[in-house]
Design a protein around this motif. Structure first.
Motif, PDB file in Angstrom:
ATOM      1  N   LEU A  30       0.830  -1.206   0.000  1.00 42.70           N
ATOM      2  CA  LEU A  30       0.000   0.000   0.000  1.00 42.70           C
ATOM      3  C   LEU A  30       0.863   1.255   0.000  1.00 42.70           C
ATOM      4  CD1 LEU A  30      -2.914   1.165   0.218  1.00 42.70           C
ATOM      5  CD2 LEU A  30      -2.625   1.100   2.706  1.00 42.70           C
ATOM      6  N   HIS A  31       1.933   1.256   0.792  1.00 39.58           N
ATOM      7  CA  HIS A  31       2.818   2.417   0.837  1.00 39.58           C
ATOM      8  C   HIS A  31       3.558   2.588  -0.491  1.00 39.58           C
ATOM      9  CE1 HIS A  31       6.359   4.881   1.946  1.00 39.58           C
ATOM     10  NE2 HIS A  31       5.482   5.476   2.738  1.00 39.58           N
ATOM     11  N   THR A  32       3.927   1.475  -1.117  1.00 38.16           N
ATOM     12  CA  THR A  32       4.576   1.551  -2.423  1.00 38.16           C
ATOM     13  C   THR A  32       3.668   2.238  -3.434  1.00 38.16           C
ATOM     14  OG1 THR A  32       5.893  -0.434  -2.021  1.00 38.16           O
ATOM     15  CG2 THR A  32       5.535   0.182  -4.322  1.00 38.16           C
ATOM     16  N   VAL A  33       2.388   1.916  -3.394  1.00 37.56           N
ATOM     17  CA  VAL A  33       1.424   2.503  -4.319  1.00 37.56           C
ATOM     18  C   VAL A  33       1.184   3.972  -4.009  1.00 37.56           C
ATOM     19  CG1 VAL A  33      -0.997   2.469  -5.045  1.00 37.56           C
ATOM     20  CG2 VAL A  33       0.286   0.322  -4.827  1.00 37.56           C
ATOM     21  N   LEU A  34       1.032   4.303  -2.735  1.00 37.67           N
ATOM     22  CA  LEU A  34       0.611   5.653  -2.351  1.00 37.67           C
ATOM     23  C   LEU A  34       1.762   6.631  -2.160  1.00 37.67           C
ATOM     24  CD1 LEU A  34      -2.254   4.794   0.148  1.00 37.67           C
ATOM     25  CD2 LEU A  34      -2.485   6.105  -1.952  1.00 37.67           C
ATOM     26  N   GLY A  35       2.918   6.152  -1.717  1.00 37.09           N
ATOM     27  CA  GLY A  35       4.018   7.062  -1.427  1.00 37.09           C
ATOM     28  C   GLY A  35       3.613   8.093  -0.397  1.00 37.09           C
ATOM     29  N   ASP A  36       3.794   9.375  -0.735  1.00 36.09           N
ATOM     30  CA  ASP A  36       3.440  10.450   0.199  1.00 36.09           C
ATOM     31  C   ASP A  36       1.932  10.573   0.415  1.00 36.09           C
ATOM     32  OD1 ASP A  36       6.106  11.073   0.486  1.00 36.09           O
ATOM     33  OD2 ASP A  36       6.085  12.693  -1.003  1.00 36.09           O
ATOM     34  N   GLY A  37       1.148   9.844  -0.389  1.00 40.13           N
ATOM     35  CA  GLY A  37      -0.300   9.866  -0.192  1.00 40.13           C
ATOM     36  C   GLY A  37      -0.776   8.947   0.918  1.00 40.13           C
ATOM     37  N   ASP A  43      -6.650  -1.506  -6.813  1.00 36.29           N
ATOM     38  CA  ASP A  43      -6.295  -2.236  -8.026  1.00 36.29           C
ATOM     39  C   ASP A  43      -4.781  -2.409  -8.127  1.00 36.29           C
ATOM     40  OD1 ASP A  43      -8.905  -2.562  -8.833  1.00 36.29           O
ATOM     41  OD2 ASP A  43      -8.881  -0.894 -10.263  1.00 36.29           O
ATOM     42  N   GLN A  44      -4.044  -1.363  -7.788  1.00 36.22           N
ATOM     43  CA  GLN A  44      -2.584  -1.441  -7.869  1.00 36.22           C
ATOM     44  C   GLN A  44      -2.012  -2.350  -6.782  1.00 36.22           C
ATOM     45  OE1 GLN A  44      -0.542   2.439  -8.792  1.00 36.22           O
ATOM     46  NE2 GLN A  44      -2.629   3.233  -8.539  1.00 36.22           N
ATOM     47  N   VAL A  45      -2.586  -2.310  -5.598  1.00 35.46           N
ATOM     48  CA  VAL A  45      -2.136  -3.203  -4.535  1.00 35.46           C
ATOM     49  C   VAL A  45      -2.448  -4.648  -4.903  1.00 35.46           C
ATOM     50  CG1 VAL A  45      -2.389  -3.828  -2.102  1.00 35.46           C
ATOM     51  CG2 VAL A  45      -2.423  -1.419  -2.771  1.00 35.46           C
ATOM     52  N   ARG A  46      -3.619  -4.869  -5.488  1.00 38.90           N
ATOM     53  CA  ARG A  46      -4.028  -6.217  -5.897  1.00 38.90           C
ATOM     54  C   ARG A  46      -3.065  -6.782  -6.939  1.00 38.90           C
ATOM     55  NH1 ARG A  46      -8.596  -4.730  -7.304  1.00 38.90           N
ATOM     56  NH2 ARG A  46      -9.583  -4.875  -5.260  1.00 38.90           N
ATOM     57  N   GLU A  47      -2.565  -5.935  -7.805  1.00 37.86           N
ATOM     58  CA  GLU A  47      -1.605  -6.370  -8.822  1.00 37.86           C
ATOM     59  C   GLU A  47      -0.317  -6.856  -8.169  1.00 37.86           C
ATOM     60  OE1 GLU A  47       0.949  -4.498 -12.579  1.00 37.86           O
ATOM     61  OE2 GLU A  47      -0.683  -3.357 -11.658  1.00 37.86           O
ATOM     62  N   LEU A  48       0.169  -6.156  -7.166  1.00 35.16           N
ATOM     63  CA  LEU A  48       1.368  -6.579  -6.445  1.00 35.16           C
ATOM     64  C   LEU A  48       1.110  -7.863  -5.676  1.00 35.16           C
ATOM     65  CD1 LEU A  48       2.459  -3.090  -5.057  1.00 35.16           C
ATOM     66  CD2 LEU A  48       3.569  -4.363  -6.904  1.00 35.16           C
ATOM     67  N   TRP A  49      -0.065  -7.961  -5.103  1.00 30.61           N
ATOM     68  CA  TRP A  49      -0.430  -9.122  -4.269  1.00 30.61           C
ATOM     69  C   TRP A  49      -0.564 -10.401  -5.103  1.00 30.61           C
ATOM     70  CZ3 TRP A  49      -0.857  -8.990   1.011  1.00 30.61           C
ATOM     71  CH2 TRP A  49      -1.476 -10.078   1.658  1.00 30.61           C
TER      72      TRP A  49
END
Length: 408
Positions: free
Chosen positions: A294-301, A343-349
């Motif tokens: 989740l942090h990888t996807v969001l970064g500073d968000g 969706d982006q987290v699901r792709e990593l998972w």
């Protein structure tokens, strides 16, 4: 005085010793990152579970932005010959100093909040020093609870319900991040009920009833219990598991309180927070890997606990409109559950080994955040020097604050 050379004694996500100066620094840095916007004495708050995670963020944000007064409750361990005090002990001492410097009349009690004796001790202090309570924040996290009526000791478990759970997990056992496979058997009915007794709404309801019994509820009293829903990826071990059963009980309790104990404009809510690195969350299987992704996807968000606490206080105090979902829950987790983010987290998972290779920064960030919870790895702290480990718990019975009650 007790100067010691301290090492973290870490194995995977388990860290034994806390660093006093480092623990204080985590509080000070959170404090400085919270925009200050208060000018005097604010509402009276009883904060159960003030020393870590969302409870600590709620404390510091309330002090810094709304001038809250009142009492914080935690159950922390003092220093022993073999170990330092807990990080929460040192964080409380730092928070008390900052509150004092800011002119906030806030007391801290170290007691078992589940016990009748603990409740009596805290409510005696509230009644004598502050009077009616405007807000009760319930943010307790514990592995066990003794039922004050029956004396039964309930132990919580983190297990799925109905079927076994197999999923990837983040492993730091040898100091390097890697993906491992996790398998958990489903909980029994007895384990599920015990978890509900520890982490559900039973104790929250007892606190509200105890306040009501002493006529300590303000006319516009609100109470909020912190909860979590999370992603469908972790749902089998969280929202659909034993913890989820407890959280559902917590949410049901809000409705019961609104229908029975609370009257008029008094209200009970659950507040659904987003993901965070806390001592409690690090113990939940698969949550570490999910949070790293989740942090990888969001970064500073990725919103901090303090940013979420700011949203909560603004809604509870009326600074912004109170917005709830169809179940009446205050939602602080929209940033996490945004469909594009998920969706982006699901792709990593979907391919966790490849996902971790793409999320090396996220895994490193997670471990750094975890170490900081215990006061380790902070820039500007000299870990090569002995540190003072004997720090007194802030005395709750006396106050020199400008807003202290004349009866203090």
């Amino acid at each position: 005085m007790s100067l010691r050379q301290i090492d973290p004694k870490q194995r995977g996500f388990l860290i034994v010793n806390s660093h006093p100066t480092g623990s204080a620094a985590t509080v000070e840095r959170m404090w400085e990152r919270i925009p200050a916007r208060t000018d005097g004495s604010g509402p009276v708050v009883l904060l159960l579970g003030h020393s870590a995670g969302y409870g600590l963020a709620t404390l510091l944000t309330g002090l810094r932005q709304h001038g809250i007064r009142g009492v914080g409750v935690a159950y922390e361990g003092a220093e022993t010959e073999r170990r330092t005090a807990t990080a929460g002990w040192y964080r409380t001492a730092a928070a008390a100093r900052l509150a004092d410097e800011a002119g906030n009349d806030f007391a801290f009690v170290n007691t078992d909040a589940f016990s009748e004796q603990g409740k009596a001790e805290v409510l005696d202090l509230v009644e004598k020093r502050f009077g009616k309570v405007d807000h009760l924040i319930y943010s307790l996290a514990a592995p066990r609870r003794t039922d004050p009526v029956t004396g039964t000791v309930h132990h919580s478990v983190i297990k799925p319900l109905g079927r076994p759970y197999q999923a990837p997990a983040l492993d730091f056992s040898d100091g390097t991040a890697k993906v491992t496979s996790l398998h958990l058997e489903p909980a029994t009915e007895e384990e599920t009920e015990a978890t509900v007794q520890v982490m559900g709404g039973a104790d929250w309801q007892l606190w509200v009833k105890a306040l009501a019994g002493r006529s300590l509820l303000a006319d516009r009293f609100t109470t909020a219990a912190l909860t979590y829903i999370g992603s469908e990826l972790t749902a089998p071990v969280y929202r659909q598991g034993t913890i989820g059963a407890a959280k559902q009980h917590l949410e049901n309790t809000a409705g019961e309180l609104n229908d029975t104990v609370l009257v008029g404009s008094q209200r009970a809510f659950t507040a659904v927070a987003g993901a965070a690195v806390t001592q409690a969350s690090s113990a939940i299987p698969s949550i570490a890997l999910y949070t790293a992704f989740l942090h990888t996807v969001l970064g500073d968000g990725f919103r901090t606990t303090a940013q979420q606490a700011e949203d909560l206080w603004d809604q509870l105090t009326g600074a912004t409109a109170l917005v709830t979902d169809e179940q009446g829950r205050i939602r602080l987790d929209g940033w996490e559950l945004d469909p594009k983010v998920q969706d982006q987290v699901r792709e990593l998972w979907a391919d966790p080994h490849a996902g971790l290779a793409r999320s090396a920064e996220g895994a490193t960030w997670f471990m750094a955040q975890l170490r900081e919870l215990y006061g380790w790895g902070l820039d500007g702290v000299d870990y090569d020097q002995p540190d003072e480990t004997t720090i007194a718990w802030p005395e709750p019975q006396h106050s020199n604050h400008p807003y202290a009650s004349p009866t203090t």
